[in-house]
Design a protein around this motif. Structure first.
Motif, PDB file in Angstrom:
ATOM      1  N   ALA A   1       1.089  -1.220  -0.134  1.00 10.89           N
ATOM      2  CA  ALA A   1      -0.101   0.097   0.050  1.00 10.89           C
ATOM      3  C   ALA A   1       0.879   1.372  -0.037  1.00 10.89           C
ATOM      4  CB  ALA A   1      -0.691  -0.151   1.262  1.00 10.89           C
ATOM      5  N   ILE A   2       2.015   1.306   0.658  1.00 15.12           N
ATOM      6  CA  ILE A   2       2.843   2.283   0.656  1.00 15.12           C
ATOM      7  C   ILE A   2       3.524   2.430  -0.570  1.00 15.12           C
ATOM      8  CG2 ILE A   2       4.891   3.234   2.032  1.00 15.12           C
ATOM      9  CD1 ILE A   2       4.151   1.450   4.345  1.00 15.12           C
ATOM     10  N   PHE A   3       4.188   1.341  -0.966  1.00 12.35           N
ATOM     11  CA  PHE A   3       5.033   1.426  -2.362  1.00 12.35           C
ATOM     12  C   PHE A   3       4.578   0.084  -3.189  1.00 12.35           C
ATOM     13  CE2 PHE A   3       9.074   0.432  -4.299  1.00 12.35           C
ATOM     14  CZ  PHE A   3       9.354   1.530  -5.055  1.00 12.35           C
ATOM     15  N   PRO A   4       3.741   0.359  -4.129  1.00 10.59           N
ATOM     16  CA  PRO A   4       3.088  -0.803  -4.935  1.00 10.59           C
ATOM     17  C   PRO A   4       4.242  -1.559  -5.687  1.00 10.59           C
ATOM     18  CG  PRO A   4       2.022   1.410  -5.214  1.00 10.59           C
ATOM     19  CD  PRO A   4       3.140   1.821  -4.651  1.00 10.59           C
ATOM     20  N   ALA A   5       5.330  -0.943  -6.148  1.00 12.18           N
ATOM     21  CA  ALA A   5       6.328  -1.404  -7.035  1.00 12.18           C
ATOM     22  C   ALA A   5       7.301  -2.395  -5.885  1.00 12.18           C
ATOM     23  CB  ALA A   5       6.940  -0.558  -7.874  1.00 12.18           C
ATOM     24  N   LEU A   6       7.029  -2.622  -4.873  1.00  8.05           N
ATOM     25  CA  LEU A   6       8.036  -3.438  -4.147  1.00  8.05           C
ATOM     26  C   LEU A   6       8.143  -4.751  -4.391  1.00  8.05           C
ATOM     27  CD1 LEU A   6       9.579  -3.200  -1.267  1.00  8.05           C
ATOM     28  CD2 LEU A   6       7.435  -4.316  -0.209  1.00  8.05           C
ATOM     29  N   GLN A   7       9.241  -5.291  -4.543  1.00  9.87           N
ATOM     30  CA  GLN A   7       9.645  -6.723  -5.001  1.00  9.87           C
ATOM     31  C   GLN A   7       9.718  -7.393  -3.631  1.00  9.87           C
ATOM     32  OE1 GLN A   7      12.403  -7.767  -7.906  1.00  9.87           O
ATOM     33  NE2 GLN A   7      12.974  -5.747  -8.211  1.00  9.87           N
ATOM     34  N   VAL A   8       9.131  -8.669  -3.813  1.00  5.83           N
ATOM     35  CA  VAL A   8       8.929  -9.455  -2.578  1.00  5.83           C
ATOM     36  C   VAL A   8       9.480 -10.716  -2.853  1.00  5.83           C
ATOM     37  CG1 VAL A   8       7.796 -10.465  -0.858  1.00  5.83           C
ATOM     38  CG2 VAL A   8       7.010  -8.292  -1.793  1.00  5.83           C
ATOM     39  N   LEU A   9      10.856 -11.302  -2.096  1.00  5.01           N
ATOM     40  CA  LEU A   9      11.590 -12.480  -2.376  1.00  5.01           C
ATOM     41  C   LEU A   9      11.057 -13.413  -1.219  1.00  5.01           C
ATOM     42  CD1 LEU A   9      14.635 -10.852  -3.553  1.00  5.01           C
ATOM     43  CD2 LEU A   9      12.939 -11.950  -5.126  1.00  5.01           C
ATOM     44  N   ASP A  10      11.228 -14.467  -1.473  1.00  7.23           N
ATOM     45  CA  ASP A  10      11.310 -15.464  -0.283  1.00  7.23           C
ATOM     46  C   ASP A  10      12.282 -15.594   0.508  1.00  7.23           C
ATOM     47  OD1 ASP A  10       8.829 -16.274  -0.834  1.00  7.23           O
ATOM     48  OD2 ASP A  10       9.286 -17.797  -2.272  1.00  7.23           O
ATOM     49  N   ASP A  11      12.248 -15.653   2.017  1.00  6.10           N
ATOM     50  CA  ASP A  11      13.064 -15.560   2.926  1.00  6.10           C
ATOM     51  C   ASP A  11      13.432 -16.980   3.417  1.00  6.10           C
ATOM     52  OD1 ASP A  11      15.060 -14.468   4.736  1.00  6.10           O
ATOM     53  OD2 ASP A  11      13.738 -15.104   6.398  1.00  6.10           O
ATOM     54  N   LYS A  12      14.677 -17.644   3.171  1.00  5.54           N
ATOM     55  CA  LYS A  12      14.939 -18.863   3.802  1.00  5.54           C
ATOM     56  C   LYS A  12      15.197 -18.801   5.308  1.00  5.54           C
ATOM     57  CE  LYS A  12      17.270 -20.186  -0.099  1.00  5.54           C
ATOM     58  NZ  LYS A  12      18.807 -20.797  -0.575  1.00  5.54           N
ATOM     59  N   PRO A  13      14.491 -19.697   5.906  1.00  8.90           N
ATOM     60  CA  PRO A  13      14.816 -19.480   7.431  1.00  8.90           C
ATOM     61  C   PRO A  13      16.349 -20.370   7.601  1.00  8.90           C
ATOM     62  CG  PRO A  13      13.165 -21.175   7.092  1.00  8.90           C
ATOM     63  CD  PRO A  13      13.529 -20.405   5.740  1.00  8.90           C
ATOM     64  N   GLY A  14      17.143 -19.472   8.241  1.00  7.98           N
ATOM     65  CA  GLY A  14      18.274 -20.213   8.762  1.00  7.98           C
ATOM     66  C   GLY A  14      19.559 -19.659   7.812  1.00  7.98           C
ATOM     67  N   GLN A  15      19.082 -19.011   6.794  1.00  8.73           N
ATOM     68  CA  GLN A  15      20.110 -18.430   5.639  1.00  8.73           C
ATOM     69  C   GLN A  15      21.123 -17.327   6.420  1.00  8.73           C
ATOM     70  OE1 GLN A  15      20.372 -19.185   2.662  1.00  8.73           O
ATOM     71  NE2 GLN A  15      22.176 -18.147   2.381  1.00  8.73           N
ATOM     72  N   ALA A  16      20.541 -16.480   7.422  1.00  6.01           N
ATOM     73  CA  ALA A  16      21.293 -15.637   7.937  1.00  6.01           C
ATOM     74  C   ALA A  16      22.424 -16.437   8.726  1.00  6.01           C
ATOM     75  CB  ALA A  16      20.744 -14.620   8.842  1.00  6.01           C
ATOM     76  N   ASP A  17      22.013 -17.305   9.448  1.00  3.66           N
ATOM     77  CA  ASP A  17      23.001 -18.092  10.298  1.00  3.66           C
ATOM     78  C   ASP A  17      24.316 -18.679   9.421  1.00  3.66           C
ATOM     79  OD1 ASP A  17      21.935 -17.422  12.556  1.00  3.66           O
ATOM     80  OD2 ASP A  17      20.862 -19.217  12.759  1.00  3.66           O
ATOM     81  N   LYS A  18      23.583 -19.349   8.325  1.00  3.09           N
ATOM     82  CA  LYS A  18      24.691 -19.644   7.328  1.00  3.09           C
ATOM     83  C   LYS A  18      25.735 -18.762   7.010  1.00  3.09           C
ATOM     84  CE  LYS A  18      22.422 -23.288   4.716  1.00  3.09           C
ATOM     85  NZ  LYS A  18      21.901 -23.782   3.335  1.00  3.09           N
ATOM     86  N   LEU A  19      25.193 -17.705   6.595  1.00  3.83           N
ATOM     87  CA  LEU A  19      26.078 -16.594   5.885  1.00  3.83           C
ATOM     88  C   LEU A  19      27.179 -16.101   7.060  1.00  3.83           C
ATOM     89  CD1 LEU A  19      23.478 -14.263   4.071  1.00  3.83           C
ATOM     90  CD2 LEU A  19      25.727 -15.535   3.219  1.00  3.83           C
ATOM     91  N   LEU A  20      26.596 -15.966   8.303  1.00  5.50           N
ATOM     92  CA  LEU A  20      27.269 -15.488   9.321  1.00  5.50           C
ATOM     93  C   LEU A  20      28.722 -16.542   9.626  1.00  5.50           C
ATOM     94  CD1 LEU A  20      25.047 -13.880  12.031  1.00  5.50           C
ATOM     95  CD2 LEU A  20      26.717 -12.882  10.571  1.00  5.50           C
ATOM     96  N   ASN A  21      28.169 -17.969   9.437  1.00  6.63           N
ATOM     97  CA  ASN A  21      29.278 -18.724   9.862  1.00  6.63           C
ATOM     98  C   ASN A  21      30.184 -18.826   8.755  1.00  6.63           C
ATOM     99  OD1 ASN A  21      28.472 -19.869  12.076  1.00  6.63           O
ATOM    100  ND2 ASN A  21      27.046 -21.356  11.268  1.00  6.63           N
ATOM    101  N   ALA A  22      29.902 -18.772   7.612  1.00  6.58           N
ATOM    102  CA  ALA A  22      30.819 -18.665   6.384  1.00  6.58           C
ATOM    103  C   ALA A  22      31.679 -17.339   6.587  1.00  6.58           C
ATOM    104  CB  ALA A  22      30.097 -18.556   5.209  1.00  6.58           C
ATOM    105  N   LEU A  23      30.990 -16.397   6.908  1.00  4.77           N
ATOM    106  CA  LEU A  23      31.733 -14.942   7.157  1.00  4.77           C
ATOM    107  C   LEU A  23      32.775 -15.062   8.207  1.00  4.77           C
ATOM    108  CD1 LEU A  23      28.965 -12.562   6.201  1.00  4.77           C
ATOM    109  CD2 LEU A  23      30.990 -12.603   5.003  1.00  4.77           C
ATOM    110  N   ALA A  24      32.225 -15.795   9.347  1.00  5.76           N
ATOM    111  CA  ALA A  24      33.206 -15.884  10.428  1.00  5.76           C
ATOM    112  C   ALA A  24      34.457 -16.655   9.960  1.00  5.76           C
ATOM    113  CB  ALA A  24      32.382 -16.461  11.595  1.00  5.76           C
TER     114      ALA A  24
END
Lengths: 499, 245
Positions: free
Chosen positions: A65-88
């Motif tokens: 409603a605020i911004f009609p052209a917004l792109q919505v992508l699926d969020d994979k649960p656990g992705q952030a942890d995986k990324l953090l581990n790789a970065l660490a």
């Protein structure tokens, strides 16, 4: 040594990663959403989307409603942890102790590391610019405690590097949320008008405890360095580890070999000092693009001979793929043993040679064709021929019992007894003739039988009656009959050849 | 007479030089090693069993393989003297406890069991370079001249004795080994009238020997030593009644 920590905050961890994967998303407002209680809730919003007022925790329908052209992508649960581990893991190039700090940060214990980069500001600058180079929007701060580094990385406005012992000054102007408190406590503080740390830090601890509980006091003590905070490093620290960072990425085999040799020398010097030798060794190479190449060796006896270990690695080095180049080499010895001073036990080598040379030869052979191909046998107390030998577990193991010589045993023993056809005059007599592999053998001389019973506690089966026989050509064989006459026709087998 | 003696001296000197040029050297410590081959040693250059050389054995039937292994084991038993030995093979059937009667402590032998012939050759060569070993036995089928040359060069450096046992080779091609042997089993002899089997007896053929005289002998392994047997014993066929012991 005074402790120093770096806290790294990824402001848009998952969305930045998405941009890395799909570059066309760069600069566009998009969100990552996941279903929650029957509606799509935003889990992460890109920087551009946040500028439009779209924040994590909002419902997708409201944002549309605020911004009609917004792109919505699926969020994979656990992705952030995986990324953090790789970065660490990637951050191990800066310090051996790197820990992930979910949901969106890293903590590095950098005690004694910064001088290698020419000072703390250079060091922090290097970390930040390199992670930014990957496309992640990060803020980092350095301090004596994890708590203050965390607080300054998230809420600090003045400078990222807090001088040793200045945690209190740094915290004063920050909001209470900088102390990593629960939402409930933060809400209560908001109600009471405590908007900055300085407004309550001087209150008596007793009062704070009654109002807000132990959690606040612990966090305060941790931030000020009065209480120790333990990190969970992404990789356990091995006691025997050597590191060699390189200024320029190394791509040539010669370069890698020089690095390996240098590391081996320092590691072996340390092992010699402590009277130990290594049994396994792992060589890790950190590549420019974040890939980690590794190779390992193992030795048959604790060793600390640089030349020998280098030779063992020599076969493996060509397998490493430097691509753009390696920037850090780590040599680890996960298994280390005491070197026994009296090694010359099994073999009496003539001259001034030692049996370390044999151990080293076996390591070389084992490194190429596999350690499981090397066997040494000791006597075992069984009459059953297949069980009368056991494999020695180490190079120094000596037999506990003597080898038996009172019973005839063939030089060649077939791994599996092969069935033969025989002609036997009367039961319990050796055969007159037998067919083996389509050839007829007339028995001229014979000896036996030697009865060998099955060991019922190990295996069920028929007993064997062994005969040594010699045919008309002088060839000597070891035959056996499985089972008795009387209960079915017993079977005959060829089992070995005498010299 | 003096002239003749001088001549002999010169010839011996020259022979020694030729031998050393051909990679055959008599190690200073090897005098103490007695193989106990007796008469057979006359066939070798310098009248001693060549140590620090590669010996080639060929066997075509499995019975011959057993006898060859017995003969090799007897030699190694004399050579090892408490040292270590490596036994490299692709299809090993050696039964370690049986080696004890040939004077070998079986736990001192390290067996390396490989699947590929290439690995076997590589391992033999690596092992022959290791000076701490007393002997290396390699069991394989084929050996080309180049490969045998590499083994010979390795041995010349390290002075390790190598035994290459070729089982059922496609062709008995020329190789750079110092000797070529064939060992076949002979009927054993028991004391008159006694049933059972006697000591192992072999017909040992030395087909090739560099700078020596090939020959054929009949020997028996008894009481931990090689014993020569006079040939006429075998002209009389053995007549034995079949009896179980």
């Amino acid at each position: 040594m005074p402790k120093r920590f770096v806290a790294i905050w990824f402001r848009h961890l998952t969305t930045d990663w998405m941009v890395r994967c799909q570059p066309h998303l760069k600069g566009t407002p998009f969100v990552m959403a996941a279903p929650e209680r029957g509606r799509m809730v935003i889990k992460a919003a890109s920087a551009a989307a946040e500028a439009k007022g779209i924040l994590p925790g909002m419902v997708v329908a409201d944002c549309r409603a605020i911004f009609p052209a917004l792109q919505v992508l699926d969020d994979k649960p656990g992705q952030a942890d995986k990324l953090l581990n790789a970065l660490a893991e990637w951050c191990i190039r800066f310090t051996p102790i790197a820990a992930a700090d979910p949901p969106d940060g890293l903590i590095l214990d950098i005690s004694g590391c910064a001088h290698l980069w020419g000072g703390e500001s250079q060091y922090l600058k290097d970390i930040v610019t390199r992670i930014r180079g990957f496309g992640y929007d990060v803020r980092a701060a350095m301090s004596d405690t994890v708590g203050t580094a965390w607080a300054v990385s998230r809420y600090g406005k003045i400078k990222p590097i807090i001088e040793p012992g200045c945690q209190l000054d740094a915290l004063l102007k920050l909001p209470p949320a900088a102390l990593r408190l629960d939402a409930g406590i933060l809400q209560r503080m908001e109600k009471l008008g405590l908007y900055q740390v300085q407004s309550f830090i001087n209150m008596p601890r007793r009062v704070l405890f009654r109002r807000f509980g132990q959690n606040l006091l612990t966090r305060l003590a941790q931030s000020l360095g009065q209480e120790i905070e333990v990190l969970q490093p992404i990789q356990p620290i091995l006691p025997y580890q050597e590191r060699l960072p390189s200024l320029e990425p190394i791509r040539t085999a010669t370069g890698i070999e020089i690095a390996l040799k240098k590391l081996l020398e320092t590691l072996c010097q340390r092992l010699i000092k402590e009277g130990k030798g290594l049994r396994t060794c792992i060589f890790k190479c950190y590549r420019m693009d974040g890939n980690i190449q590794q190779t390992g060796i193992s030795t048959s006896r604790a060793s600390r001979n640089v030349e020998h270990l280098f030779k063992l690695f020599g076969i493996k080095v060509p397998g490493l793929e430097p691509a753009l180049g390696f920037e850090l080499f780590i040599l680890e010895a996960p298994v280390v043993e005491d070197v026994l001073p009296s090694q010359n036990v099994l073999w009496h080598i003539k001259g001034n040679r030692s049996d370390t040379e044999i151990a080293e030869l076996l390591d070389r052979l084992g490194g190429k064709v596999g350690m499981n191909t090397i066997h040494r046998y000791l006597p075992d107390e069984h009459y059953w021929p297949e069980r009368s030998v056991k494999t020695a577990t180490s190079l120094c193991e000596k037999p506990h019992t003597a080898w038996r010589t009172d019973l005839p045993r063939p030089v060649l023993l077939l791994p599996q007894p092969e069935p033969i056809e025989v002609t036997v005059p009367i039961p319990d007599y050796p055969p007159m003739l037998f067919h083996y592999k389509g050839k007829l053998h007339n028995v001229v001389k014979a000896d036996g039988p030697e009865r060998v019973e099955q060991e019922w506690w190990l295996n069920e089966g028929l007993q064997r009656d062994y005969y040594c026989v010699e045919d008309e050509n002088g060839a000597r064989y070891w035959l056996f009959r499985a089972g008795h006459y009387g209960c079915g026709e017993p079977k005959w087998y060829m089992h070995g050849f005498f010299a | 007479m003096t002239q003749l003696a001088e001549k002999n001296d010169v010839i011996q000197q020259l022979q020694k030089e030729v031998l050393s040029l051909q990679g055959y050297k008599r190690a200073s410590g090897s005098q103490s090693i007695k193989t106990g081959l007796g008469l057979m040693e006359r066939a070798f250059p310098g009248k001693t069993f060549p140590i620090g050389a590669v010996h080639e054995f060929i066997s075509n039937a499995i019975e011959d393989t057993a006898s060859t292994n017995g003969f090799i084991a007897g030699l190694i038993g004399k050579l090892m003297q408490g040292g270590a030995c490596l036994w490299v093979s692709s299809k090993r059937t050696i039964f370690p406890p049986a080696l004890k009667i040939f004077g070998i402590e079986p736990e001192r032998i390290i067996f390396i069991d490989l699947a590929k012939q290439k690995d076997v050759l590589w391992s033999i060569e690596e092992a022959l370079k290791c000076e701490s070993l007393a002997a290396v036995v390699g069991e394989l089928n084929e050996l080309s001249f180049t490969e045998s040359r590499r083994l010979q060069l390795a041995v010349e450096q390290s002075n390790v004795t190598g035994f290459i046992h070729r089982y059922n080779p496609k062709s008995e091609n020329t190789v750079a080994c110092t000797t070529r042997w064939k060992v076949k089993p002979l009927a054993s002899v028991t004391e008159s009238g006694m049933p059972g089997l006697g000591f192992p007896r072999w017909n040992v053929q030395l087909l090739k020997v560099r700078n020596g005289k090939p020959g054929s002998w009949q020997i028996e392994w008894s009481a931990g030593n090689f014993q020569h047997i006079p040939k006429q014993v075998f002209s009389i066929p053995e007549i034995q009644t079949l009896k179980a012991g």
